[in-house]
Scaffold this motif. Structure first.
Motif, PDB file in Angstrom:
ATOM      1  N   TYR A 121       0.848  -1.194   0.000  1.00  0.00           N
ATOM      2  CA  TYR A 121       0.000   0.000   0.000  1.00  0.00           C
ATOM      3  C   TYR A 121       0.875   1.232   0.000  1.00  0.00           C
ATOM      4  O   TYR A 121       1.989   1.226   0.521  1.00  0.00           O
ATOM      5  CB  TYR A 121      -0.909   0.009   1.233  1.00  0.00           C
ATOM      6  N   GLU A 122       0.333   2.324  -0.582  1.00  0.00           N
ATOM      7  CA  GLU A 122       1.063   3.583  -0.626  1.00  0.00           C
ATOM      8  C   GLU A 122       0.113   4.733  -0.340  1.00  0.00           C
ATOM      9  O   GLU A 122      -1.018   4.754  -0.825  1.00  0.00           O
ATOM     10  CB  GLU A 122       1.705   3.773  -2.000  1.00  0.00           C
ATOM     11  N   CYS A 123       0.587   5.704   0.463  1.00  0.00           N
ATOM     12  CA  CYS A 123      -0.209   6.891   0.768  1.00  0.00           C
ATOM     13  C   CYS A 123      -0.219   7.797  -0.463  1.00  0.00           C
ATOM     14  O   CYS A 123       0.829   8.028  -1.082  1.00  0.00           O
ATOM     15  CB  CYS A 123       0.371   7.635   1.969  1.00  0.00           C
ATOM     16  N   ARG A 124      -1.372   8.336  -0.812  1.00  0.00           N
ATOM     17  CA  ARG A 124      -1.494   9.210  -1.982  1.00  0.00           C
ATOM     18  C   ARG A 124      -0.786  10.543  -1.781  1.00  0.00           C
ATOM     19  O   ARG A 124      -0.250  11.114  -2.728  1.00  0.00           O
ATOM     20  CB  ARG A 124      -2.968   9.480  -2.284  1.00  0.00           C
ATOM     21  N   LYS A 125      -0.754  11.037  -0.533  1.00  0.00           N
ATOM     22  CA  LYS A 125      -0.143  12.347  -0.252  1.00  0.00           C
ATOM     23  C   LYS A 125       1.370  12.268  -0.043  1.00  0.00           C
ATOM     24  O   LYS A 125       2.136  12.897  -0.758  1.00  0.00           O
ATOM     25  CB  LYS A 125      -0.766  12.969   1.004  1.00  0.00           C
ATOM     26  N   ARG A 127       3.418   9.482   0.039  1.00  0.00           N
ATOM     27  CA  ARG A 127       4.072   8.352  -0.636  1.00  0.00           C
ATOM     28  C   ARG A 127       4.678   7.329   0.325  1.00  0.00           C
ATOM     29  O   ARG A 127       5.562   6.567  -0.042  1.00  0.00           O
ATOM     30  CB  ARG A 127       5.150   8.840  -1.614  1.00  0.00           C
ATOM     31  N   TYR A 128       4.209   7.305   1.572  1.00  0.00           N
ATOM     32  CA  TYR A 128       4.655   6.307   2.546  1.00  0.00           C
ATOM     33  C   TYR A 128       4.180   4.940   2.082  1.00  0.00           C
ATOM     34  O   TYR A 128       3.025   4.765   1.710  1.00  0.00           O
ATOM     35  CB  TYR A 128       4.076   6.648   3.926  1.00  0.00           C
ATOM     36  N   GLN A 129       5.085   3.931   2.080  1.00  0.00           N
ATOM     37  CA  GLN A 129       4.743   2.581   1.632  1.00  0.00           C
ATOM     38  C   GLN A 129       4.917   1.575   2.751  1.00  0.00           C
ATOM     39  O   GLN A 129       5.813   1.709   3.581  1.00  0.00           O
ATOM     40  CB  GLN A 129       5.642   2.151   0.467  1.00  0.00           C
ATOM     41  N   PHE A 130       4.057   0.569   2.756  1.00  0.00           N
ATOM     42  CA  PHE A 130       4.149  -0.529   3.710  1.00  0.00           C
ATOM     43  C   PHE A 130       3.401  -1.717   3.146  1.00  0.00           C
ATOM     44  O   PHE A 130       2.637  -1.595   2.188  1.00  0.00           O
ATOM     45  CB  PHE A 130       3.564  -0.127   5.076  1.00  0.00           C
ATOM     46  N   SER A 131       3.615  -2.895   3.747  1.00  0.00           N
ATOM     47  CA  SER A 131       2.900  -4.086   3.285  1.00  0.00           C
ATOM     48  C   SER A 131       2.138  -4.704   4.441  1.00  0.00           C
ATOM     49  O   SER A 131       2.514  -4.587   5.602  1.00  0.00           O
ATOM     50  CB  SER A 131       3.869  -5.100   2.679  1.00  0.00           C
ATOM     51  N   ARG A 132       1.037  -5.361   4.111  1.00  0.00           N
ATOM     52  CA  ARG A 132       0.195  -6.067   5.069  1.00  0.00           C
ATOM     53  C   ARG A 132      -0.181  -7.418   4.468  1.00  0.00           C
ATOM     54  O   ARG A 132      -0.189  -7.594   3.265  1.00  0.00           O
ATOM     55  CB  ARG A 132      -1.106  -5.299   5.363  1.00  0.00           C
ATOM     56  N   ASN A 133      -0.548  -8.341   5.344  1.00  0.00           N
ATOM     57  CA  ASN A 133      -0.964  -9.662   4.882  1.00  0.00           C
ATOM     58  C   ASN A 133      -2.400  -9.651   4.386  1.00  0.00           C
ATOM     59  O   ASN A 133      -2.834 -10.604   3.766  1.00  0.00           O
ATOM     60  CB  ASN A 133      -0.830 -10.675   6.012  1.00  0.00           C
ATOM     61  N   MET A 134      -3.142  -8.594   4.696  1.00  0.00           N
ATOM     62  CA  MET A 134      -4.554  -8.554   4.304  1.00  0.00           C
ATOM     63  C   MET A 134      -4.781  -7.608   3.146  1.00  0.00           C
ATOM     64  O   MET A 134      -4.066  -6.621   2.976  1.00  0.00           O
ATOM     65  CB  MET A 134      -5.427  -8.140   5.487  1.00  0.00           C
ATOM     66  N   GLY A 136      -7.456  -5.026   1.168  1.00  0.00           N
ATOM     67  CA  GLY A 136      -8.572  -4.153   1.516  1.00  0.00           C
ATOM     68  C   GLY A 136      -8.221  -3.134   2.588  1.00  0.00           C
ATOM     69  O   GLY A 136      -9.084  -2.429   3.093  1.00  0.00           O
ATOM     70  N   TYR A 137      -6.957  -3.026   2.938  1.00  0.00           N
ATOM     71  CA  TYR A 137      -6.511  -2.098   3.980  1.00  0.00           C
ATOM     72  C   TYR A 137      -6.830  -0.651   3.607  1.00  0.00           C
ATOM     73  O   TYR A 137      -7.169   0.158   4.451  1.00  0.00           O
ATOM     74  CB  TYR A 137      -5.005  -2.276   4.188  1.00  0.00           C
ATOM     75  N   GLU A 138      -6.723  -0.340   2.301  1.00  0.00           N
ATOM     76  CA  GLU A 138      -6.913   1.040   1.835  1.00  0.00           C
ATOM     77  C   GLU A 138      -8.350   1.536   2.010  1.00  0.00           C
ATOM     78  O   GLU A 138      -8.605   2.729   2.052  1.00  0.00           O
ATOM     79  CB  GLU A 138      -6.483   1.180   0.365  1.00  0.00           C
ATOM     80  N   LYS A 139      -9.290   0.619   2.162  1.00  0.00           N
ATOM     81  CA  LYS A 139     -10.702   1.001   2.303  1.00  0.00           C
ATOM     82  C   LYS A 139     -11.048   1.405   3.727  1.00  0.00           C
ATOM     83  O   LYS A 139     -12.009   2.138   3.948  1.00  0.00           O
ATOM     84  CB  LYS A 139     -11.597  -0.166   1.886  1.00  0.00           C
ATOM     85  N   CYS A 146       0.079  11.809   7.534  1.00  0.00           N
ATOM     86  CA  CYS A 146      -0.508  12.998   6.891  1.00  0.00           C
ATOM     87  C   CYS A 146      -2.031  12.944   6.776  1.00  0.00           C
ATOM     88  O   CYS A 146      -2.630  13.849   6.216  1.00  0.00           O
ATOM     89  CB  CYS A 146       0.095  13.171   5.503  1.00  0.00           C
ATOM     90  N   ARG A 147      -2.642  11.870   7.297  1.00  0.00           N
ATOM     91  CA  ARG A 147      -4.093  11.656   7.249  1.00  0.00           C
ATOM     92  C   ARG A 147      -4.619  11.453   5.815  1.00  0.00           C
ATOM     93  O   ARG A 147      -5.797  11.628   5.535  1.00  0.00           O
ATOM     94  CB  ARG A 147      -4.868  12.792   7.927  1.00  0.00           C
ATOM     95  N   GLY A 148      -3.728  11.083   4.889  1.00  0.00           N
ATOM     96  CA  GLY A 148      -4.112  10.833   3.501  1.00  0.00           C
ATOM     97  C   GLY A 148      -4.698   9.441   3.315  1.00  0.00           C
ATOM     98  O   GLY A 148      -4.643   8.591   4.206  1.00  0.00           O
ATOM     99  N   ARG A 149      -5.236   9.178   2.151  1.00  0.00           N
ATOM    100  CA  ARG A 149      -5.808   7.883   1.810  1.00  0.00           C
ATOM    101  C   ARG A 149      -4.740   7.002   1.167  1.00  0.00           C
ATOM    102  O   ARG A 149      -3.792   7.488   0.565  1.00  0.00           O
ATOM    103  CB  ARG A 149      -6.980   8.060   0.833  1.00  0.00           C
ATOM    104  N   PHE A 150      -4.942   5.688   1.269  1.00  0.00           N
ATOM    105  CA  PHE A 150      -4.004   4.740   0.691  1.00  0.00           C
ATOM    106  C   PHE A 150      -4.511   4.231  -0.652  1.00  0.00           C
ATOM    107  O   PHE A 150      -5.714   4.186  -0.904  1.00  0.00           O
ATOM    108  CB  PHE A 150      -3.814   3.527   1.616  1.00  0.00           C
ATOM    109  N   THR A 151      -3.562   3.825  -1.487  1.00  0.00           N
ATOM    110  CA  THR A 151      -3.899   3.121  -2.723  1.00  0.00           C
ATOM    111  C   THR A 151      -3.230   1.748  -2.667  1.00  0.00           C
ATOM    112  O   THR A 151      -2.174   1.584  -2.045  1.00  0.00           O
ATOM    113  CB  THR A 151      -3.388   3.870  -3.975  1.00  0.00           C
ATOM    114  N   TYR A 152      -3.853   0.806  -3.331  1.00  0.00           N
ATOM    115  CA  TYR A 152      -3.319  -0.548  -3.388  1.00  0.00           C
ATOM    116  C   TYR A 152      -2.277  -0.578  -4.493  1.00  0.00           C
ATOM    117  O   TYR A 152      -2.551  -0.240  -5.639  1.00  0.00           O
ATOM    118  CB  TYR A 152      -4.452  -1.533  -3.676  1.00  0.00           C
ATOM    119  N   ALA A 153      -1.025  -0.986  -4.158  1.00  0.00           N
ATOM    120  CA  ALA A 153       0.071  -0.950  -5.120  1.00  0.00           C
ATOM    121  C   ALA A 153       0.400  -2.318  -5.712  1.00  0.00           C
ATOM    122  O   ALA A 153       1.187  -2.405  -6.637  1.00  0.00           O
ATOM    123  CB  ALA A 153       1.312  -0.348  -4.470  1.00  0.00           C
TER     124      ALA A 153
END
Length: 159
Positions: A121-125, A127-134, A136-139, A146-153
């Motif tokens: 996942y990556e923050c839209r504002k 650009r912080y990136q991280f990974s999760r095992n699940m 749908g995290y971005e929803k 920065c309180r931004g939304r995530f996108t699925y990368a």
């Protein structure tokens, strides 16, 4: 490794170390992503003495690890079951449980790292990136920086 093989290994281990057979099912779950294995107790509503027990193992964990690692986690869950069946302290933090693991040479909880498919996942504002095992995290979550939304990368492999 298949369910029948897991049951055979667990039964042999329990008979050898605790003098008891495996009387509960072992299930392989494709949905289990945050844990490698678990001993589950489900109490049936309305009946004080009735409970269903099972050992659940993660399909992803089994697919991406060696037999030695899989058996270590399986035996860890078997110790939970055996101590519970003998009315002894069986939780991860209990001294009896820890002493039993040490005596048998079995790893404690969170010893093995997750290996397998992970979601990036990556923050839209910011650009912080991280990974999760699940997936749908971005929803459900927002960035704590920065309180931004995530996108699925996409999907990444953890080795």
């Amino acid at each position: 490794m298949e369910q029948i093989q897991l049951e055979r290994h667990a039964d042999t281990f329990l008979k050898r170390e605790f003098g008891m057979p495996l009387d509960i099912p072992i299930r392989i779950s494709k949905r289990m992503k945050s844990k490698l294995g678990a001993f589950r107790i489900k109490y049936i509503r309305g009946k004080a003495q009735d409970k269903e027990m099972e050992i659940v193992m993660s399909h992803t964990f089994i697919s991406n690890n060696s037999t030695e690692t899989i058996l270590d986690v399986l035996y860890h869950e078997c110790v939970h079951y055996a101590l519970f069946a003998k009315n002894q302290p069986y939780r991860d933090s209990d001294a009896t449980f820890i002493r039993t693991l040490d005596r048998l040479g079995i790893s404690r909880t969170r010893t093995h790292m997750y290996r397998g498919e992970s979601h990036l996942y990556e923050c839209r504002k910011c650009r912080y990136q991280f990974s999760r095992n699940m997936k749908g995290y971005e929803k459900r979550y927002i960035c704590r920086r920065c309180r931004g939304r995530f996108t699925y990368a996409g999907v990444v492999e953890r080795r």
